[in-house]
Design an enzyme around this catalytic site. Structure first.
Site, short mmCIF file in Angstrom:
data_model
loop_
_atom_site.label_atom_id
_atom_site.label_comp_id
_atom_site.label_asym_id
_atom_site.label_seq_id
_atom_site.Cartn_x
_atom_site.Cartn_y
_atom_site.Cartn_z
N GLY A 73 0.64 -3.99 10.47
CA GLY A 73 1.83 -3.69 9.70
C GLY A 73 1.76 -2.22 9.33
O GLY A 73 0.71 -1.75 8.89
N LYS A 83 0.82 -1.21 0.00
CA LYS A 83 0.00 0.00 0.00
C LYS A 83 0.86 1.26 0.00
O LYS A 83 0.40 2.32 -0.45
CB LYS A 83 -0.92 0.02 1.22
CG LYS A 83 -2.02 -1.03 1.18
CD LYS A 83 -2.82 -1.04 2.47
CE LYS A 83 -3.89 -2.11 2.48
NZ LYS A 83 -4.66 -2.10 3.74
N ALA A 135 -0.92 1.25 6.36
CA ALA A 135 -1.06 0.30 7.47
C ALA A 135 -2.08 -0.76 7.10
O ALA A 135 -2.96 -0.54 6.26
CB ALA A 135 -1.50 1.04 8.74
N ASP A 136 -1.96 -1.89 7.75
CA ASP A 136 -2.94 -2.96 7.61
C ASP A 136 -3.05 -3.66 8.95
O ASP A 136 -2.04 -4.03 9.54
CB ASP A 136 -2.55 -3.95 6.52
CG ASP A 136 -3.72 -4.86 6.19
OD1 ASP A 136 -4.60 -4.43 5.43
OD2 ASP A 136 -3.77 -5.97 6.74
N THR A 137 -4.28 -3.83 9.44
CA THR A 137 -4.51 -4.42 10.75
C THR A 137 -5.32 -5.70 10.62
O THR A 137 -6.29 -5.75 9.87
CB THR A 137 -5.28 -3.41 11.65
OG1 THR A 137 -4.50 -2.23 11.78
CG2 THR A 137 -5.54 -4.00 13.04
#
Length: 186
Positions: free
Chosen positions: A98, A50, A60-62
């Site tokens: 992340g 991303k 970000a990725d959760t």
């Protein structure tokens, strides 16, 4: 100016609280889990993907992880939302985010992990919460900052990570990329 590669209103709110100026340009990519991929590798891979592009980009990725399984977003599927909450009820699970910052110097990333403890939930509580649709677009089907805060007995690690953007680590990555923050003074 910083570009936030996310449509998440929670991430926008967290950055705004820090006084950081940014524009929003959500990334559009396939977020499928690769078979055999560990959850921490998954969230870091997505955050780095991303963050690709020109300029200073934060992504970000959760994910919510229980029993080594990534729980996605239930959407409007009330049965799936209820199933997720039953799995989380009375147990601890991990929230992994992340985060990646892309700049002229390259991409830096890390994974932040928090442990969230849910109290035992009754069936009426689960039905009530799912009916509110608050968790429909949230990993694991719940929102710490909303009604589901009543289900959480403790958090080990970063509360802002559970919301979707671990602020301490984000600040470190942004500073390392050369962004001067309002808290850094004149």
């Amino acid at each position: 100016m910083l570009i936030l590669a996310s449509a998440s209103p929670r991430r926008r709110e967290l950055l705004t609280h820090l006084g950081i100026a940014f524009s929003v340009s959500p990334a559009d990519l396939d977020e499928s889990l690769i078979p055999g991929e560990h959850a921490s590798a998954y969230v870091e891979r997505l955050a780095r993907a991303k963050a690709s592009g020109q300029g200073l980009i934060l992504a970000a990725d959760t994910s919510v992880v229980i029993d080594d399984e990534v729980l996605g977003k239930p959407g409007t599927d009330l049965t799936l939302g209820s199933t997720m909450l039953r799995r989380l009820s009375g147990r601890a699970h991990q929230v992994m985010t992340g985060i990646a910052v892309s700049s002229a110097a390259g991409v830096s990333s890390r994974v932040v992990i928090s442990e969230v403890h849910f109290r035992k939930l009754s069936e009426p509580e689960i039905a009530w919460y799912v009916s509110t649709q608050e968790g429909a677009d949230k990993a694991g089907g719940y929102a710490l900052q909303g009604r589901a805060g009543a289900f959480i007995t403790s958090i080990v690690g970063s509360p802002s990570n559970v919301i979707g953007l671990p602020l301490a680590e984000t600040v470190e990555l942004l500073r390392a990329a050369g962004l001067r923050l309002p808290m850094d003074g004149p």
